[in-house]
Write a protein that holds these residues in place. Structure first.
Motif, short mmCIF file in Angstrom:
data_model
loop_
_atom_site.label_atom_id
_atom_site.label_comp_id
_atom_site.label_asym_id
_atom_site.label_seq_id
_atom_site.Cartn_x
_atom_site.Cartn_y
_atom_site.Cartn_z
N TYR A 283 -2.92 -2.55 -2.80
CA TYR A 283 -3.60 -1.27 -2.95
C TYR A 283 -2.92 -0.51 -4.08
O TYR A 283 -1.68 -0.46 -4.14
CB TYR A 283 -3.49 -0.44 -1.66
CG TYR A 283 -4.43 -0.81 -0.55
CD1 TYR A 283 -5.63 -0.14 -0.38
CD2 TYR A 283 -4.10 -1.82 0.35
CE1 TYR A 283 -6.49 -0.46 0.67
CE2 TYR A 283 -4.94 -2.16 1.39
CZ TYR A 283 -6.14 -1.47 1.55
OH TYR A 283 -6.98 -1.79 2.58
N SER B 281 -9.01 -1.39 -5.36
CA SER B 281 -8.92 -0.21 -6.22
C SER B 281 -10.10 0.71 -5.96
O SER B 281 -11.19 0.26 -5.61
CB SER B 281 -8.91 -0.64 -7.70
OG SER B 281 -8.97 0.48 -8.55
N SER C 109 -12.02 -0.51 -3.03
CA SER C 109 -11.29 -0.23 -1.80
C SER C 109 -12.06 0.61 -0.80
O SER C 109 -11.73 0.62 0.39
CB SER C 109 -9.96 0.46 -2.12
OG SER C 109 -10.19 1.69 -2.76
N ALA D 110 0.84 -1.20 0.00
CA ALA D 110 0.00 0.00 0.00
C ALA D 110 0.87 1.24 0.00
O ALA D 110 1.98 1.24 0.56
CB ALA D 110 -0.92 0.01 1.23
#
Length: 910
Positions: free
Chosen positions: A194, A248, A270, A141
């Motif tokens: 991510y 996403s 996400s 991430a």
């Protein structure tokens, strides 16, 4: 962690491959330094130096985690020697014993009373066992360096008491860090991406960065908009068993439909609640953890079943109620009998025609091993090989076969009626063994068949990968160049000893399934047609055989029919019971041969397969999918450690040594110039290059230990190790034994081996000292006999003309099946004592001697004669010099069993 490329000693092959397993050693080193500091035997700087070494890679592991590491640093920087030593000890012990996977207190950074006044000699005991399997999830991430603690806590808050598994998160913020974590952390079972993470690591990891570049795993050439999908692809290439998830905030539907997202298990939006991700991760691991047949077998064993079928031992009553065999039940336990049945209903399934949980277990194994189909076999890989031959080879088909392969291939061709065209491996005469078959020999055989207009008869190329002694083929190159000559060739790769290699990113490309996957991908790439057309233009029309021999041939991707079969002795390298085997299939034309393949299964498979064997195959797949990566890495580390300790020991190395790659593989087949794993100046870049380029590589887990220099022949040394020291091994040669490391070995095994070898060497030196000059002369003569006076290795000669009824002039194939059954007629056979003058007379003047059966000495374990082969002087000389007791197919009292030349023609196929 080394700081620059200017420290070659830290770039050695063994250093890199031992990196995951040596983590516990580095923590113990830190603890030792901190303990010495607390006892005023060291200083703060030494402890800080050890801690800094750890700090460069500990971010790739969930435990001990940022908080514990920060606490430890504070204690070191604050001069708290005792507290630092106690915490270092607690972390070190938790990593060594893996107690942190079950004990929540191991994650606690609070100072405990016991740490204030530490007892440096008493280990901390684990408490609060969770009894749930533990794994770690890599989370890639943006800004993970700053947000890491927050991300970890977010995921932890999702845990529920009903969760079957428990996991911790490893947050990283870049492409490079993600790859480093995938390589270094064997505990990972899932990866979440991510979007928006960085290219390069901010951490000081130069050696790993160099490795990523040399292995083609770096981020330098990847565009920003491709970074997420590129990372998913690279992680899948390194560790295909990992579940990959993508979060996403863009058009997730569009991403999910991108062909490049095929490696991603689930694409999630996400901004939605993280609980969905948590459930997906647990479901993914649960899917791999599930063992359909074994799970049902356990349920079956718990049911109160009355059996009225022909298996008295089922349920165990005949055992436990007996006055005479109850001890067998006490030895094996009740469950093995409760789980026995000859039924295929009631929750069980049929191995011959699976429709339920066995079918599902085989499909899961196919997914795990990268195959289209997998068949469980309970009669060993000997049966798997015969199944392939019977299913695909018709009488008269030509099979290119390594003469030194396992006997099951030879017998398989006898049964199928295929004609073997034997091709010889390169000899290693000094050690009485053969290597592998050069690609040039395979190409020449195919081109000779083509020149004679008989290439259509060539059905299969059948090779052993890796060989008993560890020679690994460049499987992709072999298949591509063969397919360039005949695009529909079938390949059978006997990987009895190499099934574990699927779980190593360094070895996987050289497996049959790994190479087939790469060829499949290449065929789908439009550039493959361009490559083929470019080579055709370069070769011109009707290139000569000599030109084709010297060219690395490119097949026509539009004509290739990729047909690859791989047989694994699962029991030889994974946690399956003896005789457990898997047959892997990636055959684009399998639909056309499936019916005859099932006929081969019906022919060879037992109608009463052992339930425990099937269950062990199911469980072996589960284990390798969930922890195989770490287990195989440990096996490689163990092997490199053995090589280093034996070859570097001042006493042991005087009498024993493990042969290097340069001694096992001639230089002409090591084009990249790789010498050996532990040669000074050789690093892991050389090893990676060798794995990509060389015609043959050496499996690091297989070690040829020369014992002739200690005065022992292989059989004698093997027996002494087993009888006197409880050390077991299998394969021997005239002057060597084979050591194998596997997923079962530990460093205690290595220590025991080194102790025993040193004891033997000390005994040799004492005997030499007591024996004086005569004793030393006798010892030297014995060594010379074993190491220098070795017999030449005989190559395959040729089949007698009576068994070459339709063979060509350039090739040496023959009708071995007819020769084999000719020996069934006693009046057509004769026996000649090996040392009789008549043998020498016939070698000089004839008539030719024709072998009536297979003759297989152990060692070396390959047939030096096959039915229908003309016996030559080289073969007779070799047999006369052999000093082994076990020779299959040869009765010393009777002599050589031969087919009478005047009777041979009576039993050949017309």
């Amino acid at each position: 962690m080394p700081k620059s490329k200017n420290e070659p000693q830290d770039r050695r092959v063994d250093h890199f491959f031992s990196f995951p397993g040596a983590r516990a050693d580095r923590w113990r080193a830190l603890h030792a330094a901190a303990r010495d500091w607390a006892r005023n035997r060291s200083d703060q700087a030494a402890v800080r130096g050890e801690f800094d070494e750890l700090g460069r890679y500990e971010e790739f592991f969930a435990y001990p985690g940022r908080k514990l590491l920060a606490t430890l640093r504070q204690r070191i920087d604050g001069g708290q020697a005792g507290a630092a030593a106690a915490l270092a000890r607690r972390i070190s012990e938790a990593i060594l014993t893996r107690s942190y996977k079950a004990d929540p207190d191991d994650w606690d950074s609070a100072e405990m009373a016991a740490e204030t006044q530490p007892d440096l000699n008493t280990p901390t005991m684990a408490r609060g066992q969770r009894n749930r399997p533990y794994f770690e999830m890599l989370l890639v991430a943006p800004g993970a360096a700053k947000r890491g603690d927050s991300l970890i806590e977010q995921i932890r808050r999702l845990r529920r008491p009903e969760d079957v598994f428990i996991y911790e998160t490893v947050p990283v913020g870049s492409f490079e860090e993600a790859i480093c974590a995938a390589i270094l952390n064997p505990t990972l079972a899932a990866v979440t991406l991510y979007e928006g993470f960085a290219h390069e690591s901010s951490a000081d990891v130069p050696v790993l960065r160099d490795f990523l570049a040399s292995a083609g795993f770096d981020a330098a050439s990847v565009a920003d908009d491709d970074l997420t999908l590129a990372l998913a692809d690279v992680i899948h290439r390194i560790r295909p068993e990992l579940d990959i998830y993508l979060l996403s905030d863009r058009h997730v539907e569009r991403i999910a439909g991108d062909p490049r997202a095929a490696k991603i298990r689930r694409v999630l939006y996400s901004v939605e609640e993280l609980l969905e991700l948590h459930l997906c991760v647990l479901e993914g691991v649960s899917d791999r953890f599930r063992t359909p047949f074994f799970d049902n077998l356990k349920k079956y064993a718990m049911r109160p079943i009355s059996t009225f079928h022909a298996l008295p031992i089922a349920r165990g009553k005949s055992v436990f109620k007996s006055d005479w065999i109850r001890d067998m039940g006490e030895f094996y336990g009740l469950n093995i009998f409760l789980a026995e049945s000859s039924a295929t209903t009631g929750g069980l399934d049929s191995l011959l025609e699976p429709t339920g949980n066995i079918k599902e277990a085989q499909e899961m194994a196919a997914r795990a091993f990268g195959a289209d189909h997998v068949f469980f076999v309970t009669n060993g890989t000997s049966t798997s090989n015969k199944m392939v031959h019977q299913a695909l080879v018709a009488p008269g088909d030509i099979v290119l076969l390594d003469r030194n392969c396992h006997k099951s291939h030879h017998y398989g061709l006898v049964l199928a009626g295929g004609q073997p065209l034997y091709i010889d491996a390169f000899p290693m005469t000094e050690y009485s063994m053969y290597g592998a078959v050069p690609l040039s020999s395979i190409k020449k055989a195919l081109l000779d068949l083509k020149a004679e207009g008989r290439l259509d008869r060539a059905k299969m190329v059948d090779l052993t990968n890796c060989t008993f002694d560890g020679h690994i083929y460049n499987t992709r190159r072999v298949m591509e160049e063969c397919l360039a000559i005949k695009p529909d060739l079938v390949f059978l790769w006997d990987e009895a000893w190499f099934g574990f290699a699927r779980w190593s990113p360094f070895l996987r490309p050289r497996t049959a399934m790994g190479a087939a996957e790469a060829i499949e991908k290449w065929i789908a790439d439009p550039a493959s047609v361009e490559a083929y057309e470019a080579q055709q233009k370069q070769l011109g029309k009707n290139p000569s055989a000599a030109k084709l021999m010297e060219t690395r041939l490119v097949p026509d991707p539009r004509k290739v029919r990729l047909r690859v079969y791989q047989t694994n002795s699962t029991h030889k390298s994974m946690s399956a019971l003896r005789q457990g085997s898997m047959l892997l299939v990636k055959d684009i034309d399998f639909g056309e041969v499936e019916a005859q393949f099932h006929e081969a299964v019906f022919t060879h498979a037992s109608t009463s397969p052992n339930q425990q064997l099937i269950a062990s195959l199911d469980v072996a797949r589960r284990q390798m999918e969930l922890e195989g990566y770490g287990l195989v890495a440990n096996a490689i580390e163990i092997a490199l450690d053995i090589r280093k300790e034996i070859n570097g020991h001042p006493v042991i190395s005087k009498y024993f040594r493990v042969l290097g790659a340069d001694e096992m593989v001639p230089a002409e087949y090591r084009h990249a110039g790789f010498v050996d794993f532990l040669t000074p100046g050789v690093d892991w870049e050389d090893q990676v290059r060798s794995m990509h380029e060389d015609e043959f590589c050496l499996d690091p887990t297989r070690m040829t230990l020369v014992c002739g220099t200690a005065g022992f022949d292989g059989t004698q040394f093997k027996k002494m190790l087993a009888d006197d020291y409880d050390i077991q091994l299998n394969k021997t040669s005239r002057n060597s034994v084979l050591l194998q490391s596997n997923i079962n070995n530990t460093r205690s095994d290595v220590a025991n081996l080194i102790r025993v070898l040193l004891e033997i060497c000390n005994g040799i030196e004492k005997d030499l000292a007591r024996g004086g000059e005569n004793g030393r002369a006798t010892f030297a003569a014995r060594v010379k006999s074993l190491m220098e006076d070795v017999p030449d290795l005989p190559n395959f000669s040729h089949f007698h003309d009576a068994f070459r009824w339709d063979a060509g002039k350039k090739t040496v194939e023959g009708d071995m099946r007819s020769a084999f059954y000719s020996a069934y007629y006693a009046e057509g056979c004769e026996y000649l004592p090996l040392d009789s003058p008549e043998v020498d007379q016939r070698l000089k003047k004839g008539p030719e001697m024709i072998s009536a059966n297979f003759v297989i000495p152990y060692p070396p374990g390959f047939p030096i004669m096959v039915p229908g082969q003309v016996v030559t002087k080289e073969t007779i000389d070799f047999m006369r010099k052999l000093d082994v007791k076990e020779i299959h197919g040869f009765e010393r009292d009777k002599g050589l069993k031969l087919i009478r030349p005047d009777h041979a023609k009576d039993h050949v196929r017309k």
